[in-house]
Motif scaffolding. Structure first.
Motif, PDB file in Angstrom:
ATOM      1  N   GLU A   1      -5.067   2.855   7.951  1.00 12.75           N
ATOM      2  CA  GLU A   1      -5.372   4.136   7.315  1.00 12.75           C
ATOM      3  C   GLU A   1      -6.022   5.100   8.305  1.00 12.75           C
ATOM      4  O   GLU A   1      -5.665   6.289   8.365  1.00 12.75           O
ATOM      5  CB  GLU A   1      -6.299   3.899   6.119  1.00 12.75           C
TER       6      GLU A   1
ATOM      7  N   GLU B   1       0.823  -1.221   0.000  1.00  8.42           N
ATOM      8  CA  GLU B   1       0.000   0.000   0.000  1.00  8.42           C
ATOM      9  C   GLU B   1       0.853   1.265   0.000  1.00  8.42           C
ATOM     10  O   GLU B   1       0.331   2.376   0.047  1.00  8.42           O
ATOM     11  CB  GLU B   1      -0.914   0.009   1.219  1.00  8.42           C
TER      12      GLU B   1
ATOM     13  N   ARG C   1      -5.691  -2.905   6.297  1.00  9.99           N
ATOM     14  CA  ARG C   1      -5.369  -1.650   5.598  1.00  9.99           C
ATOM     15  C   ARG C   1      -6.271  -0.508   6.077  1.00  9.99           C
ATOM     16  O   ARG C   1      -5.808   0.621   6.276  1.00  9.99           O
ATOM     17  CB  ARG C   1      -5.503  -1.849   4.086  1.00  9.99           C
TER      18      ARG C   1
END
Length: 463
Positions: free
Chosen positions: A108, A18, A104
């Motif tokens: 985030e 990512e 993820r």
């Protein structure tokens, strides 16, 4: 951070794809060594590790980097440990096994919060330095709003009523008002009505002529005259009698005072800042405080929040008080992360003044250089975290079937959002800021738990 190499490597790989910069550590000590010498925004750690477990790493990591966002990983059967981690300051937890998308998303959100906190703290430091507000310690939303409102009203000559519980720092707010007013070069004169008997208060404020009463061996100016051109701070104004309130009202209306025992009045140019720790509207309804005086004083209101409403400021306040104590003492102390977590479990009925006393006492009496939880003799009250079973039981009526974990979490989210909406008058941006999520995330949660159908909010614009 995970002591299982396969888990650690796989997790790091997912995040690197990512575009995140990821560093791995095989032990808690290795992670701590890296944190103290590198800039890190988010720590992802397992709870079941040896020789240093995840909770110990959490405490030490937050002590070293207070603004660090920590996500703990735990098996489903160890949810109680995750709850304990949240109580100690973790940002979030994730149960294993988890999907890559969930990982993820959690990272985030943690990074978003880290960026926002960094900006808030940077702006807060610059703001405090630029406006000389360092005495008003705290970067919580409540304190930022108070400082902003204070600066807006300071430049006017409007009478200000400061409301807040005992120990919240009302006099500090009054002094800041004076410092930022056009009267700052003239006197700031405080008087505490609760500390002076009713018989002496009139003489104290208005002055007296020689021989006006027994003991008045010479004429004396009152505090109104002492504050001429400056600010008169009348603390605990609701402790006065209706008879005295009528005299105070006349002085405010006419802009002049008459010394006890004299027949002529003296003109004064004084800005009035009053304060009370009582609910003054109740005092008015119960006829203990004159309504006309209330309207005269309540031109602009500043509310100083109690410490229990801004527990995120406890760390900064404790560090501030400890620095002052260290400057006076020959043996400097430092604050441990576990001590901060211990203090944040407390509701502080005595507010900031109580925290200051606790820190000064610990600095004077602690045996070690590092202040630990046992150096702060407080018993956690409303902040004690219940077990998951107790939480579930609290959310269901007697005799109702047991709730699933998802139902418990949904009900907890519903209550938290509703309470925040009420506190911030349905302002979604401020609610999202308090709850540590984006406006979009808040809107989605409200839609999922059907809060939007009640008209509590609308879809936000932008991201």
């Amino acid at each position: 951070m995970d002591d299982q190499r396969n888990m650690r490597t796989t997790t790091a790989l997912v995040l690197r794809t990512e575009g995140y910069t990821v560093s791995e550590a095989a032990t808690g000590q290795e992670a701590l060594d890296f944190l103290t010498s590198n800039s890190v925004d988010v720590l992802l750690t397992d709870l079941k590790m040896e020789p240093m477990d995840g909770l110990s790493l959490l405490r030490k990591a937050l002590e070293a980097v207070p603004r660090l966002q920590v996500i703990v990983m735990t098996a489903f059967g160890s949810i109680d440990s995750a709850v304990e981690a949240m109580r100690l300051g973790a940002y979030d937890y994730i149960t294993k096994p988890f999907k890559d998308g969930v990982l993820r998303h959690r990272v985030e959100l943690a990074l978003e919060r880290a960026r926002l906190l960094s900006q808030v703290n940077l702006f807060a430091d610059e703001f405090n330095e630029r406006h000389n507000l360092n005495a008003l310690v705290g970067t919580s939303l409540a304190m930022r709003e108070l400082k902003s409102r204070l600066l807006r009203v300071a430049q006017s000559d409007a009478t200000v009523l400061i409301q807040g519980e005992s120990g919240t720092g009302k006099e500090l707010v009054a002094r800041a008002l004076h410092t930022h007013s056009r009267r700052s070069s003239n006197p700031f004169v405080p008087v505490n009505c609760a500390a002076i008997s009713e018989s002496l208060l009139e003489s104290e404020l208005f002055g007296h002529a020689k021989g006006a009463f027994t003991g008045a061996v010479k004429a004396r100016r009152g505090l109104f005259e002492e504050a001429d051109g400056g600010t008169l701070f009348i603390d605990e104004v609701t402790e006065t009698s209706p008879a005295f309130q009528s005299k105070l009202l006349r002085a405010l209306q006419e802009g002049e005072v008459r010394r006890v025992g004299e027949s002529t009045s003296v003109r004064v140019d004084v800005r009035i800042v009053a304060a009370t720790n009582r609910d003054i509207e109740i005092e008015v309804r119960e006829k203990r405080f004159r309504q006309d005086l209330y309207y005269r004083l309540n031109v602009v209101t500043l509310r100083v929040p109690p410490l229990r409403e801004r527990l995120e400021d406890v760390h900064d306040l404790a560090r501030h008080f400890l620095e002052r104590a260290n400057a006076r003492n020959s043996r400097p102390r430092r604050l441990s992360g576990s001590a901060v977590a211990h203090l944040m479990d407390y509701t502080f009925p005595g507010n900031v003044r109580e925290l200051e006393n606790l820190v000064e006492q610990a600095a004077a009496l602690a045996e070690g250089e590092e202040l630990m939880p046992e150096d702060f003799p407080v018993r956690p009250q409303a902040q004690i975290t219940p077990s998951l079973g107790e939480v579930a039981a609290a959310f269901r009526a007697p005799g109702a079937p047991a709730q699933t974990l998802a139902e418990v979490v949904e009900e907890a989210e519903r209550r938290a959002i509703l309470q925040a909406l009420e506190r911030h008058e349905k302002d979604l941006a401020r609610v999202a800021d308090e709850l540590g999520v984006s406006s979009t995330t808040l809107w989605r949660k409200m839609k999922r738990i059907k809060l939007l159908e009640t008209g509590t909010g609308s879809e936000p614009h932008g991201k």
